[in-house]
Design a protein around this motif. Sequence first.
Motif, mmCIF file in Angstrom:
data_model
loop_
_atom_site.group_PDB
_atom_site.id
_atom_site.type_symbol
_atom_site.label_atom_id
_atom_site.label_comp_id
_atom_site.label_asym_id
_atom_site.label_seq_id
_atom_site.Cartn_x
_atom_site.Cartn_y
_atom_site.Cartn_z
ATOM 1 N N LEU A 154 61.308 -47.928 -91.556
ATOM 2 C CA LEU A 154 60.732 -48.423 -92.362
ATOM 3 C C LEU A 154 60.831 -46.561 -92.873
ATOM 4 C CD1 LEU A 154 57.744 -49.160 -90.097
ATOM 5 C CD2 LEU A 154 58.181 -50.349 -91.278
ATOM 6 N N ASP A 155 60.648 -46.694 -94.582
ATOM 7 C CA ASP A 155 61.533 -45.005 -94.875
ATOM 8 C C ASP A 155 60.710 -44.999 -95.913
ATOM 9 O OD1 ASP A 155 62.155 -46.793 -96.965
ATOM 10 O OD2 ASP A 155 64.218 -45.696 -96.944
ATOM 11 N N GLY A 156 60.448 -44.059 -96.707
ATOM 12 C CA GLY A 156 59.651 -44.277 -98.241
ATOM 13 C C GLY A 156 57.860 -44.337 -97.433
ATOM 14 N N SER A 157 57.665 -44.861 -99.015
ATOM 15 C CA SER A 157 55.896 -44.575 -98.104
ATOM 16 C C SER A 157 55.676 -45.880 -96.747
ATOM 17 C CB SER A 157 55.405 -45.610 -99.645
ATOM 18 O OG SER A 157 55.943 -47.221 -99.811
ATOM 19 N N PHE A 189 52.981 -45.204 -91.139
ATOM 20 C CA PHE A 189 53.309 -45.193 -90.423
ATOM 21 C C PHE A 189 52.965 -43.955 -90.317
ATOM 22 C CE2 PHE A 189 55.661 -45.732 -85.824
ATOM 23 C CZ PHE A 189 55.004 -46.730 -85.893
ATOM 24 N N GLN A 190 53.750 -42.702 -90.174
ATOM 25 C CA GLN A 190 52.717 -41.502 -89.781
ATOM 26 C C GLN A 190 51.946 -41.138 -90.110
ATOM 27 O OE1 GLN A 190 55.665 -38.786 -89.116
ATOM 28 N NE2 GLN A 190 54.339 -37.433 -88.307
ATOM 29 N N GLN A 191 51.654 -41.381 -90.825
ATOM 30 C CA GLN A 191 49.563 -41.474 -90.846
ATOM 31 C C GLN A 191 49.256 -41.946 -88.916
ATOM 32 O OE1 GLN A 191 48.744 -42.916 -94.191
ATOM 33 N NE2 GLN A 191 49.126 -40.801 -95.716
ATOM 34 N N HIS A 204 63.803 -39.376 -94.149
ATOM 35 C CA HIS A 204 63.216 -39.661 -92.823
ATOM 36 C C HIS A 204 62.771 -40.609 -92.689
ATOM 37 C CE1 HIS A 204 59.486 -39.046 -91.497
ATOM 38 N NE2 HIS A 204 59.622 -38.515 -92.825
ATOM 39 N N GLY A 205 62.622 -41.751 -91.454
ATOM 40 C CA GLY A 205 62.584 -42.912 -91.085
ATOM 41 C C GLY A 205 61.920 -43.461 -90.311
#
Length: 103
Positions: A60-63, A68-70, A45-46
């Motif tokens: 934004l995907d991966g790290s 960003f999720q943080q 997901h991104g």
Amino acid sequence: MHTLYDSETFSVTHMLANAEAIPQRPSGASKSEHHARGIPLLARHGFEIVDKRSGKEVYLDGSWAELFQQHIQAWQVNTPTQEEVEDTLEQYAGLAQNPVSVH
């Protein structure tokens, strides 16, 4: 796909992976045969951030998505002001290279 934020300057959309569950391989089928059927092995997901001022977007995907999720999780704990959200999005918007196009 879920719109998480929308203002006059930014839009943030959570792009969900729509991968199907991977069924069990038939006995005797090799891993390459399974992959050749077009079944994705890793659902990702991104986040898409659109800078409405510049007309550019960044995915934004991966790290980057994890980072960003943080930010999103921190915002759920300590509700930020709109200015704080926009300041954070401004930092990510610096990565935007792709012009927004409507199909």
